[in-house]
Enzyme design. Structure first.
Site, PDB file in Angstrom:
ATOM      1  N   ASP A  89       0.823  -1.210   0.000  1.00  0.00           N
ATOM      2  CA  ASP A  89       0.000   0.000   0.000  1.00  0.00           C
ATOM      3  C   ASP A  89       0.858   1.261   0.000  1.00  0.00           C
ATOM      4  O   ASP A  89       1.388   1.657   1.032  1.00  0.00           O
ATOM      5  CB  ASP A  89      -0.921   0.001   1.216  1.00  0.00           C
ATOM      6  N   ASP A 285      -1.688   4.921  -6.071  1.00  0.00           N
ATOM      7  CA  ASP A 285      -1.946   4.184  -4.838  1.00  0.00           C
ATOM      8  C   ASP A 285      -2.132   2.692  -5.111  1.00  0.00           C
ATOM      9  O   ASP A 285      -3.141   2.272  -5.674  1.00  0.00           O
ATOM     10  CB  ASP A 285      -3.211   4.757  -4.189  1.00  0.00           C
TER      11      ASP A 285
END
Length: 431
Positions: A89, A285
């Site tokens: 992440d 992301d």
């Protein structure tokens, strides 16, 4: 409706009770049988074996956008080190594990729950402060850092910050046992769309709690991360100098957003022509499987696709709930190659002073999937419907088959075409 995970980060402070933790074993520093040099990070030897300007770490990545829905890496943490599968992440900072402290609410995990060390991070430590919503936060216990993280997909984790050992293999053959902070998550809340049987999250954002920030602060690598996600599944992530800058296009990290890898302004381009939608800010992301446009950009995309597909032998497939918009053909599709001719590339054209600096192209295979029903589905979704408002989020699907580089020291985001199925195994191999 399954739209994949979105881990756009929101931090809030909460006070929690102090819990008992098991005592960790002593440090170990013997030379391993595999021939790697195993040393402590602050040992004088480390400065001779590692040059931060040239040292790097590469982790293989597993998973895919669909049907798995995420990419993960294996990290060895604890004393003795144990393997854990972590969701990659770049949209959040904290690396944390589901933790037996004991655990109030933990999901299914591939490995036994992490047994925490007793080395608490103090409440006023800079890393702890970076996880709090305000600078003047209160400490219920000055010797313990409590945190709560809420993600945009209604996923949350509650826990305490600890220090423990990460066993890391550098590409020059050096193996280090590096002591760094991680979260002991003992209370998780999952939404159906965000549930994955993983041990925790690997936080690679820009904050002090991020793993790359901690490695850099110890002088082990440059503050650079990157990843290469294969559309065939798998890939790799890297810390430090593992890329060929001559093959990378660059744009500047936005100075407005201090938390994310965001860039802008950008114009939205359809099939090589400007769409009329501009001044877009994009966040890169890996915490999101799919890409999200704001409402204006999304509606412009739908209108363009409707015009492009008029007269083509594919029709809407409203019975397929894999993603909000799917199409079927005369017979089930087996791969994107079969439908690529009906679609054109989408791009974000980043500008500076009115001039185009770099163009991030999203070819059809980077915004379409083939569902289990044999339909082709649009992997770009309406971010306004999930609370992203005016933000545009570039997820895993649109970063496939590209090397992505996040140069925190130079405040740059870079990308270039790459074969992500080949994992570099030496710092002398450029990608």
């Amino acid at each position: 409706m399954k739209i994949g995970k979105v881990r756009w980060l929101v931090m809030v402070l909460i006070t929690v009770m102090v819990f008992n933790m098991s005592t960790c074993s002593a440090w170990f520093g013997h030379k391993r049988k595999n021939g790697r040099n195993s040393i402590l990070p602050r040992d004088a030897t480390s400065s001779r074996l590692l040059n931060p300007a040239g040292s790097s770490i590469v982790f293989p990545v597993y998973g895919n956008v669909y049907p798995v829905g995420f990419y993960n890496v294996t990290l060895n943490i604890g004393q003795p080190p144990r393997p854990y599968f972590l969701d990659v992440d770049t949209g959040s900072d904290l690396t944390w594990l589901q933790c037996d402290a004991p655990c109030a609410r933990c999901s299914e995990t591939p490995h036994p729950l992490y047994k925490p060390s007793n080395d608490f991070v103090p409440c006023k430590d800079p890393i702890c402060a970076s996880l709090q919503p305000t600078e003047d936060y209160n400490c219920e216990d000055p010797n313990q850092c409590d945190y709560e993280i809420n993600y945009a997909d209604h996923y949350s984790t509650l826990g305490a910050l600890l220090n423990d050992v990460y066993l890391l293999n550098f590409t020059n053959g050096v193996q280090l046992k590096v002591r760094m902070a991680l979260g002991c998550g003992y209370d998780q809340v999952f939404s159906p769309s965000s549930f994955h049987p993983l041990d925790g999250i690997l936080g690679l954002g820009r904050g002090k709690a991020s793993l790359i920030s901690q490695l850099n602060s110890q002088g082990l690598v440059r503050n650079v991360i990157g990843h290469c996600l294969s559309s065939q599944g798998g890939g790799y992530i890297f810390f430090g100098n593992v890329y060929d800058s001559a093959r990378v296009s660059w744009t500047t990290i936005s100075s407005v957003d201090s938390k994310h890898y965001s860039a802008g302004p950008a114009d939205l381009v359809f099939g090589g022509r400007k769409s009329g939608v501009g001044s877009l800010t994009a966040i890169f992301d890996t915490g999101s499987s799919y890409t999200y446009f704001n409402s204006q950009a999304y509606q412009a995309l739908l209108s363009w696709l409707k015009r492009e597909l008029t007269g083509k032998p594919i029709k809407a497939a409203p019975d397929d709930q894999t993603l909000p918009l799917c199409w079927h053909g005369k017979r089930p599709f087996k791969s994107i190659r079969e439908v690529r001719k009906y679609f054109k590339p989408v791009a974000l054209s980043f500008t500076s002073g009115g001039r185009v600096k770099a163009q991030f192209e999203i070819p059809p295979e980077a915004y379409l999937i083939i569902s289990n029903m044999g339909n082709v589905c649009l992997g770009i979704l309406n971010g306004s419907e999930v609370g992203l408002e005016e933000l545009n989020l570039i997820g895993d699907i649109s970063m496939q088959d590209k090397v992505m580089v996040f140069e925190n020291e130079k405040m740059l985001i870079g990308w270039g075409p790459a074969d992500c199925s080949r994992v570099p195994r030496s710092r002398y191999i450029s990608i």
